[in-house]
Design a protein around this motif. Structure first.
Motif, PDB file in Angstrom:
ATOM      1  N   GLU A 110      60.276  85.395  58.674  1.00  0.00           N
ATOM      2  CA  GLU A 110      59.834  84.001  58.711  1.00  0.00           C
ATOM      3  C   GLU A 110      60.719  83.113  57.854  1.00  0.00           C
ATOM      4  OE1 GLU A 110      58.155  83.884  61.086  1.00  0.00           O
ATOM      5  OE2 GLU A 110      56.372  85.122  61.068  1.00  0.00           O
ATOM      6  N   LEU A 111      61.407  82.204  58.481  1.00  0.00           N
ATOM      7  CA  LEU A 111      62.255  81.262  57.760  1.00  0.00           C
ATOM      8  C   LEU A 111      61.379  80.426  56.831  1.00  0.00           C
ATOM      9  CD1 LEU A 111      64.447  80.095  60.761  1.00  0.00           C
ATOM     10  CD2 LEU A 111      65.064  81.755  58.994  1.00  0.00           C
ATOM     11  N   PRO A 112      61.780  80.292  55.558  1.00  0.00           N
ATOM     12  CA  PRO A 112      60.952  79.558  54.598  1.00  0.00           C
ATOM     13  C   PRO A 112      61.130  78.041  54.715  1.00  0.00           C
ATOM     14  CG  PRO A 112      62.881  80.436  53.491  1.00  0.00           C
ATOM     15  CD  PRO A 112      62.941  80.919  54.915  1.00  0.00           C
ATOM     16  N   ILE A 113      60.285  77.418  55.509  1.00  0.00           N
ATOM     17  CA  ILE A 113      60.335  75.965  55.688  1.00  0.00           C
ATOM     18  C   ILE A 113      59.675  75.320  54.474  1.00  0.00           C
ATOM     19  CG2 ILE A 113      59.621  74.013  57.104  1.00  0.00           C
ATOM     20  CD1 ILE A 113      59.729  75.907  59.530  1.00  0.00           C
ATOM     21  N   ALA A 114      60.437  74.497  53.771  1.00  0.00           N
ATOM     22  CA  ALA A 114      59.940  73.858  52.550  1.00  0.00           C
ATOM     23  C   ALA A 114      59.458  72.432  52.794  1.00  0.00           C
ATOM     24  CB  ALA A 114      61.033  73.859  51.480  1.00  0.00           C
ATOM     25  N   ASP A 115      60.032  71.744  53.774  1.00  0.00           N
ATOM     26  CA  ASP A 115      59.693  70.355  54.037  1.00  0.00           C
ATOM     27  C   ASP A 115      58.485  70.268  54.976  1.00  0.00           C
ATOM     28  OD1 ASP A 115      59.547  67.655  54.617  1.00  0.00           O
ATOM     29  OD2 ASP A 115      61.498  67.544  55.588  1.00  0.00           O
ATOM     30  N   PRO A 116      57.374  69.728  54.506  1.00  0.00           N
ATOM     31  CA  PRO A 116      56.180  69.618  55.356  1.00  0.00           C
ATOM     32  C   PRO A 116      56.422  68.823  56.645  1.00  0.00           C
ATOM     33  CG  PRO A 116      55.641  69.057  53.079  1.00  0.00           C
ATOM     34  CD  PRO A 116      57.128  69.205  53.158  1.00  0.00           C
ATOM     35  N   GLU A 117      57.307  67.838  56.592  1.00  0.00           N
ATOM     36  CA  GLU A 117      57.601  67.048  57.793  1.00  0.00           C
ATOM     37  C   GLU A 117      58.347  67.893  58.821  1.00  0.00           C
ATOM     38  OE1 GLU A 117      57.864  63.767  60.467  1.00  0.00           O
ATOM     39  OE2 GLU A 117      56.449  64.452  58.950  1.00  0.00           O
ATOM     40  N   LEU A 118      59.289  68.700  58.391  1.00  0.00           N
ATOM     41  CA  LEU A 118      59.989  69.597  59.303  1.00  0.00           C
ATOM     42  C   LEU A 118      58.995  70.583  59.919  1.00  0.00           C
ATOM     43  CD1 LEU A 118      62.541  70.744  60.629  1.00  0.00           C
ATOM     44  CD2 LEU A 118      62.871  72.126  58.549  1.00  0.00           C
ATOM     45  N   LEU A 119      58.125  71.125  59.107  1.00  0.00           N
ATOM     46  CA  LEU A 119      57.113  72.051  59.606  1.00  0.00           C
ATOM     47  C   LEU A 119      56.241  71.363  60.659  1.00  0.00           C
ATOM     48  CD1 LEU A 119      55.701  74.805  59.451  1.00  0.00           C
ATOM     49  CD2 LEU A 119      54.324  73.887  57.565  1.00  0.00           C
ATOM     50  N   ARG A 120      55.820  70.149  60.382  1.00  0.00           N
ATOM     51  CA  ARG A 120      54.993  69.400  61.333  1.00  0.00           C
ATOM     52  C   ARG A 120      55.730  69.182  62.655  1.00  0.00           C
ATOM     53  NH1 ARG A 120      54.451  64.887  63.634  1.00  0.00           N
ATOM     54  NH2 ARG A 120      56.165  63.829  62.603  1.00  0.00           N
ATOM     55  N   LEU A 121      57.000  68.767  62.561  1.00  0.00           N
ATOM     56  CA  LEU A 121      57.797  68.518  63.767  1.00  0.00           C
ATOM     57  C   LEU A 121      57.985  69.795  64.588  1.00  0.00           C
ATOM     58  CD1 LEU A 121      60.555  66.233  62.198  1.00  0.00           C
ATOM     59  CD2 LEU A 121      58.814  65.515  63.864  1.00  0.00           C
ATOM     60  N   ALA A 122      58.306  70.880  63.918  1.00  0.00           N
ATOM     61  CA  ALA A 122      58.550  72.147  64.617  1.00  0.00           C
ATOM     62  C   ALA A 122      57.256  72.692  65.226  1.00  0.00           C
ATOM     63  CB  ALA A 122      59.175  73.156  63.660  1.00  0.00           C
ATOM     64  N   GLN A 123      56.146  72.580  64.507  1.00  0.00           N
ATOM     65  CA  GLN A 123      54.866  73.048  65.044  1.00  0.00           C
ATOM     66  C   GLN A 123      54.435  72.209  66.245  1.00  0.00           C
ATOM     67  OE1 GLN A 123      52.469  73.044  61.442  1.00  0.00           O
ATOM     68  NE2 GLN A 123      52.603  75.282  61.316  1.00  0.00           N
ATOM     69  N   ALA A 124      54.681  70.913  66.168  1.00  0.00           N
ATOM     70  CA  ALA A 124      54.346  70.033  67.298  1.00  0.00           C
ATOM     71  C   ALA A 124      55.176  70.396  68.524  1.00  0.00           C
ATOM     72  CB  ALA A 124      54.555  68.568  66.909  1.00  0.00           C
ATOM     73  N   ARG A 125      56.463  70.645  68.329  1.00  0.00           N
ATOM     74  CA  ARG A 125      57.332  71.028  69.453  1.00  0.00           C
ATOM     75  C   ARG A 125      56.868  72.363  70.042  1.00  0.00           C
ATOM     76  NH1 ARG A 125      62.493  69.213  70.059  1.00  0.00           N
ATOM     77  NH2 ARG A 125      61.400  67.321  69.447  1.00  0.00           N
ATOM     78  N   CYS A 126      56.498  73.265  69.184  1.00  0.00           N
ATOM     79  CA  CYS A 126      55.988  74.563  69.610  1.00  0.00           C
ATOM     80  C   CYS A 126      54.740  74.379  70.483  1.00  0.00           C
ATOM     81  CB  CYS A 126      55.680  75.409  68.369  1.00  0.00           C
ATOM     82  SG  CYS A 126      55.166  77.089  68.709  1.00  0.00           S
ATOM     83  N   ALA A 127      53.828  73.540  70.027  1.00  0.00           N
ATOM     84  CA  ALA A 127      52.591  73.277  70.774  1.00  0.00           C
ATOM     85  C   ALA A 127      52.894  72.612  72.119  1.00  0.00           C
ATOM     86  CB  ALA A 127      51.646  72.408  69.942  1.00  0.00           C
ATOM     87  N   GLU A 128      53.889  71.698  72.136  1.00  0.00           N
ATOM     88  CA  GLU A 128      54.286  71.039  73.391  1.00  0.00           C
ATOM     89  C   GLU A 128      54.713  72.068  74.426  1.00  0.00           C
ATOM     90  OE1 GLU A 128      57.487  68.317  72.536  1.00  0.00           O
ATOM     91  OE2 GLU A 128      56.252  67.162  71.146  1.00  0.00           O
ATOM     92  N   LYS A 129      55.341  73.132  73.961  1.00  0.00           N
ATOM     93  CA  LYS A 129      55.831  74.187  74.855  1.00  0.00           C
ATOM     94  C   LYS A 129      54.723  75.167  75.245  1.00  0.00           C
ATOM     95  CE  LYS A 129      60.339  73.197  74.385  1.00  0.00           C
ATOM     96  NZ  LYS A 129      61.328  73.080  75.426  1.00  0.00           N
ATOM     97  N   GLY A 130      53.565  75.037  74.595  1.00  0.00           N
ATOM     98  CA  GLY A 130      52.445  75.928  74.905  1.00  0.00           C
ATOM     99  C   GLY A 130      52.487  77.259  74.168  1.00  0.00           C
ATOM    100  N   TRP A 131      53.244  77.294  73.074  1.00  0.00           N
ATOM    101  CA  TRP A 131      53.355  78.528  72.304  1.00  0.00           C
ATOM    102  C   TRP A 131      52.455  78.485  71.085  1.00  0.00           C
ATOM    103  CZ3 TRP A 131      59.127  77.187  72.360  1.00  0.00           C
ATOM    104  CH2 TRP A 131      59.699  77.525  73.591  1.00  0.00           C
ATOM    105  N   ILE A 132      52.155  79.645  70.565  1.00  0.00           N
ATOM    106  CA  ILE A 132      51.379  79.770  69.338  1.00  0.00           C
ATOM    107  C   ILE A 132      52.355  79.953  68.183  1.00  0.00           C
ATOM    108  CG2 ILE A 132      49.696  81.170  68.084  1.00  0.00           C
ATOM    109  CD1 ILE A 132      48.565  81.935  70.881  1.00  0.00           C
ATOM    110  N   TRP A 133      52.230  79.100  67.171  1.00  0.00           N
ATOM    111  CA  TRP A 133      53.117  79.152  66.006  1.00  0.00           C
ATOM    112  C   TRP A 133      52.967  80.493  65.288  1.00  0.00           C
ATOM    113  CZ3 TRP A 133      57.074  76.261  64.393  1.00  0.00           C
ATOM    114  CH2 TRP A 133      57.533  76.413  63.084  1.00  0.00           C
ATOM    115  N   ALA A 134      54.083  81.086  64.928  1.00  0.00           N
ATOM    116  CA  ALA A 134      54.144  82.343  64.170  1.00  0.00           C
ATOM    117  C   ALA A 134      53.475  83.499  64.899  1.00  0.00           C
ATOM    118  CB  ALA A 134      53.563  82.167  62.767  1.00  0.00           C
ATOM    119  N   SER A 135      53.588  83.489  66.227  1.00  0.00           N
ATOM    120  CA  SER A 135      53.063  84.621  66.992  1.00  0.00           C
ATOM    121  C   SER A 135      53.918  85.852  66.687  1.00  0.00           C
ATOM    122  CB  SER A 135      53.075  84.305  68.485  1.00  0.00           C
ATOM    123  OG  SER A 135      54.382  83.979  68.916  1.00  0.00           O
TER     124      SER A 135
END
Length: 180
Positions: A115-140
């Motif tokens: 698991e890449l250590p994401i430190a910036d909460p905004e980056l985490l939010r953006l990446a999780q949102a993109r993941c959800a847009e694709k229909g994937w589960i984060w950190a599956s």
């Protein structure tokens, strides 16, 4: 503090944590890396490419390929620049070295999620949102990835990549001959 991250980077993180399609991660980041060749962050993109390929090879049982690229990533990482990409660069550098020590060599390579250590909460939010847009589960879990993802390279037309690698090898061989 507002950050602007490249779309390719957010796509990479969504794939990395969502689909666990490490081959696709490599493709996304390699294309971006080539477009931004020579930039200050170029080495960071290359380390991220290597990490995805390490995961791809490890999951497929290619210990030699995974270990070789892990060592390169551990040697090339620049923690302070990784910090600028919203990651915890020191922690990532430590994680790469710890994984290399744990594996000990190609024969010790075992797949496990990294698991890449994401430190910036905004980056985490953006990446999780993109993941959800694709229909994937984060950190599956990556161990549960379907076979077509585990062996993605078998389904892609990589004729141009193979030809480019062959050309590069020929150039290197000619250069070695000239030095003799």
């Amino acid at each position: 503090m507002a950050h602007t991250y490249p779309e390719a980077y957010i796509d990479y993180l969504a794939e990395y944590f969502g689909s666990r399609d490490f081959f696709e991660c490599h493709e996304i980041m390699e294309e971006y890396w080539k477009k931004t060749s020579g930039s200050e962050l170029s080495g960071c993109w290359l380390v991220l490419i290597r990490i995805a390929v390490v995961q791809y090879h490890a999951r497929r049982g290619n210990g030699a390929g995974a270990y070789k690229l892990l060592i390169k990533a551990a040697e090339e990482i620049q923690p302070r620049l990784m910090d600028r990409l919203g990651l915890d660069g020191e922690r990532l550098a430590r994680m790469l070295k710890e994984r290399a020590q744990a594996w000990g060599g190609p024969e010790g390579v075992r797949y496990e999620d990294f698991e890449l250590p994401i430190a910036d909460p905004e980056l985490l939010r953006l990446a999780q949102a993109r993941c959800a847009e694709k229909g994937w589960i984060w950190a599956s879990p990556g161990q549960q990835a379907p076979g077509e993802i585990v062996h993605r390279h078998l389904t892609r037309d990589r004729t141009d990549v193979v030809a480019a690698r062959k050309d590069a090898a020929a150039i290197r061989a000619a250069s070695r001959e000239e030095r003799k």
